[in-house]
Design a protein around this motif. Sequence first.
Motif, short mmCIF file in Angstrom:
data_model
loop_
_atom_site.label_atom_id
_atom_site.label_comp_id
_atom_site.label_asym_id
_atom_site.label_seq_id
_atom_site.Cartn_x
_atom_site.Cartn_y
_atom_site.Cartn_z
N PHE A 237 1.43 -1.28 -0.06
CA PHE A 237 -0.36 0.24 -0.16
C PHE A 237 1.48 1.61 0.30
O PHE A 237 1.99 1.08 -0.27
CB PHE A 237 -0.97 0.33 1.69
N PHE A 238 0.33 2.41 0.14
CA PHE A 238 0.93 3.29 -0.22
C PHE A 238 0.97 4.57 0.40
O PHE A 238 -0.45 4.76 1.32
CB PHE A 238 0.68 4.47 -1.54
N ILE A 239 2.04 5.34 1.41
CA ILE A 239 1.99 6.50 1.94
C ILE A 239 2.60 7.91 1.61
O ILE A 239 2.60 7.52 0.52
CB ILE A 239 3.26 5.84 3.38
N ALA A 240 1.26 8.67 1.74
CA ALA A 240 1.27 10.15 1.39
C ALA A 240 3.17 10.54 1.02
O ALA A 240 3.66 10.73 2.61
CB ALA A 240 0.68 10.97 1.23
N GLY A 241 3.91 11.42 0.57
CA GLY A 241 4.99 11.83 1.18
C GLY A 241 5.23 12.71 0.79
O GLY A 241 4.50 13.01 -0.36
N LEU A 242 6.39 14.02 0.38
CA LEU A 242 7.17 15.04 0.45
C LEU A 242 8.09 14.68 -0.34
O LEU A 242 8.46 14.18 0.51
CB LEU A 242 6.48 16.34 0.98
N TRP A 243 9.02 15.61 -1.47
CA TRP A 243 10.27 15.14 -1.48
C TRP A 243 10.72 16.71 -1.29
O TRP A 243 10.29 17.28 -2.20
CB TRP A 243 9.78 14.19 -2.97
N ALA A 244 12.08 15.92 -1.32
CA ALA A 244 12.84 17.65 -1.97
C ALA A 244 14.53 17.17 -2.02
O ALA A 244 15.02 16.56 -1.84
CB ALA A 244 13.01 18.37 -0.36
N TYR A 245 15.00 18.08 -3.19
CA TYR A 245 16.44 17.71 -3.26
C TYR A 245 16.84 18.14 -2.00
O TYR A 245 16.74 19.46 -1.03
CB TYR A 245 16.80 18.44 -4.27
N SER A 246 18.26 17.75 -1.17
CA SER A 246 18.91 18.30 0.01
C SER A 246 20.57 18.19 0.07
O SER A 246 20.73 17.12 -0.99
CB SER A 246 18.28 17.31 1.19
N ASN A 247 21.26 18.83 0.54
CA ASN A 247 22.44 19.12 0.98
C ASN A 247 22.74 17.62 1.79
O ASN A 247 22.23 17.62 2.78
CB ASN A 247 23.00 20.08 1.39
N SER A 248 23.79 16.81 1.31
CA SER A 248 24.07 15.39 1.73
C SER A 248 24.51 15.31 3.38
O SER A 248 24.56 14.78 4.24
CB SER A 248 24.24 14.39 0.80
N TRP A 249 25.74 17.01 3.30
CA TRP A 249 26.39 16.40 4.34
C TRP A 249 27.31 15.16 4.94
O TRP A 249 27.13 15.35 5.86
CB TRP A 249 25.68 16.87 5.48
N ASP A 250 26.98 15.06 3.51
CA ASP A 250 28.24 14.01 3.51
C ASP A 250 29.65 14.15 2.61
O ASP A 250 29.70 14.43 1.54
CB ASP A 250 27.84 12.93 2.71
N VAL A 251 30.79 13.48 3.53
CA VAL A 251 31.77 14.24 2.93
C VAL A 251 32.48 13.44 1.79
O VAL A 251 32.87 14.11 0.07
CB VAL A 251 33.00 13.65 3.84
N ASP A 252 31.30 11.90 1.46
CA ASP A 252 32.70 11.61 0.46
C ASP A 252 31.32 12.32 -0.75
O ASP A 252 31.51 11.14 -2.22
CB ASP A 252 32.21 9.91 0.75
N LYS A 253 30.42 12.35 -0.27
CA LYS A 253 28.92 12.63 -1.47
C LYS A 253 28.96 14.25 -1.37
O LYS A 253 26.97 14.07 -0.59
CB LYS A 253 27.75 11.92 -1.37
N PRO A 254 28.92 15.17 -1.54
CA PRO A 254 28.30 16.80 -1.12
C PRO A 254 27.29 17.10 -1.73
O PRO A 254 26.49 17.83 -1.76
CB PRO A 254 29.65 17.59 -1.47
N GLU A 255 26.95 16.40 -3.09
CA GLU A 255 26.25 17.25 -4.18
C GLU A 255 24.39 17.20 -3.53
O GLU A 255 24.41 15.92 -2.16
CB GLU A 255 25.88 15.84 -5.22
N ARG A 256 23.60 17.20 -4.02
CA ARG A 256 22.38 17.28 -3.44
C ARG A 256 21.64 16.03 -4.17
O ARG A 256 21.85 15.47 -4.57
CB ARG A 256 21.65 18.67 -3.63
N ILE A 257 20.62 15.28 -2.93
CA ILE A 257 20.04 14.51 -2.87
C ILE A 257 18.66 14.24 -2.42
O ILE A 257 18.42 15.77 -2.14
CB ILE A 257 20.58 13.28 -2.12
N PRO A 258 18.09 13.20 -3.90
CA PRO A 258 16.60 13.40 -3.59
C PRO A 258 16.27 12.65 -2.56
O PRO A 258 17.33 11.83 -1.73
CB PRO A 258 16.58 12.20 -4.41
N THR A 259 15.23 13.37 -1.25
CA THR A 259 14.95 13.07 0.31
C THR A 259 13.39 12.96 0.42
O THR A 259 12.46 13.62 -0.28
CB THR A 259 15.63 13.49 0.61
#
Length: 250
Positions: free
Chosen positions: A136-158
Motif C-alpha cells: 500500500f502507499f503512504i503519502a509523502g513529500l520530496w525535496a533535494y537536500s544537501n547531503s552533508w556527506d564528505v564523500d557525496k557532497p552533492e544534493r540528493i533526493p529525499t
Amino acid sequence: MCYDIALNANLQKILKRVPLLQTGIRPNFDFTATYHKIGMSFPQWPVVVDNDGLQVDRFTWGPIPKLLDTAEKVKRQRQMYLNARSEKVPESGTMWNAIRHQRCLVPVTGFFEYRQIPGWKNKVPYFIHSREEDIFFIAGLWAYSNSWDVDKPERIPTFTLLTRAANPVMKQIHNGGDNAGRMPLMLPDDLAMQWVKKDLTETDIRNIIQHEYPAEQLEYWPVNSVRKAKPDDESVIARVQYENLPAVEF
C-alpha cells in the motif's frame, strides 16, 4: 510518528500495483526487499513521483532543511523531519507548505508502532499492514537536500512521510509519547494516483489529506522489538504472545 517501515516485496510486485510505472523505471534501478528499516538510519527507499509520467527511483528518507546548515545540526536534528504532519501542508509559511507541489508515494508492506500498557515497564511493538493489499502507499513529500556527506557532497533526493490523526485502532496502538494518536497517511489506490498528479489543486490537496484509512481494513499483531539488532527476515514480523496483553478493541 512513523519511524519504522517494511517493504518485503520485489520490483515486479510494485509494478503490478502501478502498471503505469512499466515505462518509468530508472536505468539500473534495484532495491533490496526488507522486513524493517528505521528512519533514523536514513535509508534509501523506492519512491513514486510524477516526472512527466510516473517514475520510481531511490530516494533517501529524511529531508535536510536549509536551517540545518552544519553537519552537527544535521546529526542532531534531522530525524525531526522524517515525518510531516499533514495538517501543516496547507498551512502557509511552513516548510511542508513550501514543497506541497513535490508530492510522492512511498510503497510499503507494513509499518511498526509501539503500544503503551498501563503498569507495564516496556511498550509493546506491533506490526500493522493493510488487509486489502500486499503493498500500500503512504503519502509523502520530496525535496533535494544537501547531503552533508564528505564523500557525496552533492544534493540528493529525499522524502518525508505524512502522518494524520489516528483511526480508532491506531489510537489504541500508538497511544504513548509526544506524538501519540498519529498514523501514516495511508491512501487507497484512487487517492494515491491523485496525490502525485501535477495539476492537483489546493482544494484537492486538502481533501486528500483528510482521508482516514478505515480501521477495519487494518491487520495488526504484537511482535518483538524492532529496535534491537536481528536478521532482516520473517522473524521480524512474527506474531508474539504477551501474557495478559489487553486486546485492541474494535
